[in-house]
Design a protein around this motif. Structure first.
Motif, mmCIF file in Angstrom:
data_model
loop_
_atom_site.group_PDB
_atom_site.id
_atom_site.type_symbol
_atom_site.label_atom_id
_atom_site.label_comp_id
_atom_site.label_asym_id
_atom_site.label_seq_id
_atom_site.Cartn_x
_atom_site.Cartn_y
_atom_site.Cartn_z
ATOM 1 N N VAL A 50 0.842 -1.195 0.000
ATOM 2 C CA VAL A 50 0.000 0.000 0.000
ATOM 3 C C VAL A 50 0.878 1.246 0.000
ATOM 4 O O VAL A 50 0.673 2.177 -0.781
ATOM 5 N N TYR A 51 1.885 1.274 0.878
ATOM 6 C CA TYR A 51 2.801 2.416 0.929
ATOM 7 C C TYR A 51 3.561 2.562 -0.396
ATOM 8 O O TYR A 51 3.800 3.672 -0.877
ATOM 9 N N ASN A 52 3.937 1.438 -0.961
ATOM 10 C CA ASN A 52 4.665 1.458 -2.238
ATOM 11 C C ASN A 52 3.827 2.097 -3.340
ATOM 12 O O ASN A 52 4.310 2.942 -4.108
ATOM 13 N N LEU A 53 2.569 1.699 -3.427
ATOM 14 C CA LEU A 53 1.688 2.260 -4.448
ATOM 15 C C LEU A 53 1.374 3.727 -4.151
ATOM 16 O O LEU A 53 1.268 4.551 -5.071
ATOM 17 N N LEU A 54 1.233 4.063 -2.880
ATOM 18 C CA LEU A 54 1.026 5.462 -2.503
ATOM 19 C C LEU A 54 2.207 6.328 -2.942
ATOM 20 O O LEU A 54 2.032 7.470 -3.389
#
Length: 481
Positions: A50-54
């Motif tokens: 999730v953080y990566n895509l954010l």
């Protein structure tokens, strides 16, 4: 190293920047909202994704400080749940390298490229990560978050991930979800599709019994297959397991609405909106619930024992509630194509014909519409032209536009039926008018009934011998035979 040489190495990395994610099809702000909701409500070892895509989303918004901050969180989360393997760091380091490149920090960018290469060396792999399921799994998950145009590619990614990790719960859930979306999007047509989808969903649940969302997808699939009671058991089990998970609540509400329990669905959706007030999808689902109640009330109003005045007031109230939630949903999710057709049709019910037409025209002007979306819009717009504007010419134009779109979608049969009725009526009422026979020939041609189509075009040509369109279609059909 020059920026040009560095770019060559960056393009070889396997990360969000090289996966071909086409953000032009999606509402970036709406995706960002969903990702933040996932961080709040999901309990998972995969929050690093999730953080990566954010971080990638922040890059699209040119907010590179925020992008780096999200990558820091991704790395921290990944290291705390890595179980001794550095595979999950490959995408994170790749994203770091790209963000620093855009910041013109070339040395830092090269540093992260080196980190990627060092991880591969540790894994004794080449730079072609054929056997690293973590990369394919994260790519599949990221693609699912964007437009449905990516669903097929997402499914392929999960298939590759499962080759290397066939029992991984996350990739099994992702694969089942991707297949569910692809299959139900166009409607389950064959028994082998049914069997495959049920098998994948059950397998995902067995490997990850805590995944309540997949249980809801199984419930919805069983409902689609007219096994509602079986499906209800899975829905209730999922709801008991995670009663405050907004995404689950939406699926539960869909099940209840389709089962004729609109009030129960509304209650569930209101609970979800307390948790995430800015969800356009949940508002749209509420609009569908009020529309369903409106249709039921309208049917009841036809019964002689009903109080017509009371029913009329209740129906109008339900129409306005549906309009409110459709409008609110589009305010929050401006790219939700189907919500526009739902809103336009509800404006029609409210006799707000100008608003309905403006809404149809607005959504039809969108670029990057899928064939499925175009067909649905043309069908509903054609229906509006036929029954509200009383324009057969415009209705025929929209129905024909829909049928000329390749592929068999949900509304194709409706368009064929509508156009065939119009053609047959023209032939009956005006037997000397060639256009009726031509239109009927067009329908038969679409249905691949060549003999019937040829007969119709021949009749049209007898009535209008110099019409090049009729002659061209007739020649094409005869040559095909």
């Amino acid at each position: 190293m020059t920026a040009t040489n560095l770019k060559t190495h960056l393009l070889q990395l396997n990360c969000h920047f090289t996966w071909g994610i086409q953000e032009k099809y999606s509402d970036i702000h709406e995706i960002e909202e969903r990702l933040h909701n996932q961080l709040e409500f999901l309990v998972s070892n995969y929050k690093y994704m999730v953080y990566n895509l954010l971080a990638y989303i922040k890059h699209l918004q040119s907010e590179y400080t925020e992008s780096i901050a999200n990558l820091d969180e991704a790395e921290k989360n990944c290291l705390s749940t890595s179980n001794g393997t550095n595979c999950k760091l490959l995408v994170i380091y790749g994203n770091y390298a790209w963000v620093h490149y855009y910041l013109n920090q070339l040395e830092k960018s090269q540093l992260y490229i080196d980190k990627v290469n060092n991880v591969y060396k540790e894994l004794q792999q080449t730079n072609d990560p054929k056997d690293i399921p973590e990369i394919y799994g994260e790519q599949g998950w990221s693609l699912l978050m964007f437009h449905r145009k990516h669903y097929e590619k997402a499914k392929d990614c999960f298939e590759k991930a499962l080759i290397g990790a066939p029992k991984d719960p996350e990739w099994n859930s992702g694969y089942a979800t991707a297949v569910y979306r692809l299959v139900t999007f166009e409607g389950i047509k064959h028994s082998d599709q049914q069997d495959m989808l049920l098998k994948l969903l059950i397998q995902a649940i067995e490997l990850n019994p805590k995944d309540s969302v997949v249980k809801a997808l199984l419930g919805l699939t069983l409902q689609y297959l007219n096994r509602t009671q079986e499906g209800l058991k899975w829905i209730e089990e999922a709801l008991e397991q995670t009663p405050n998970l907004p995404y689950l609540l939406c699926y539960v509400a869909i099940f209840y609405r389709r089962a004729g329990m609109a009030d129960k669905a509304i209650c569930v959706l209101k609970t979800a909106l307390v948790l995430i007030p800015n969800s356009g999808f949940h508002h749209h689902q509420l609009g569908l619930c009020y529309r369903s109640k409106m249709i039921d009330k309208a049917r009841m109003a036809n019964s002689y024992y009903q109080n017509k005045r009371t029913n009329s007031c209740e129906i109008q109230e339900l129409i306005q509630k549906a309009i409110f939630h459709f409008e609110m949903g589009l305010e929050l999710k401006k790219t939700h194509v189907y919500a526009y057709t739902d809103l336009a049709n509800m404006y029609r019910e409210a006799n707000e014909y100008k608003k309905a037409e403006e809404t149809f025209q607005k959504v039809l002007s969108f670029i990057n519409l899928t064939d499925y979306e175009k067909q649905e819009i043309h069908f509903h717009y054609g229906n509006f032209e036929q029954y509200v504007n009383k324009s057969e010419k415009e209705a025929i134009r929209h129905y024909k536009e829909a049928l000329l779109i390749p592929g068999t979608f949900r509304d194709k049969q409706k368009c064929e039926n509508a156009l065939k009725k119009l053609a047959e009526r023209k032939v009956t009422r005006y037997p000397t008018d060639a256009s009726g026979f031509s239109l009927l020939g067009f329908v038969y041609k679409i249905q691949q009934k060549s003999a019937d189509a040829i007969e119709c075009y021949e009749k049209a040509l007898k009535l209008d011998p110099h019409n090049e369109e009729y002659l061209s279609n007739l020649c094409e059909l005869k040559l095909a035979i």
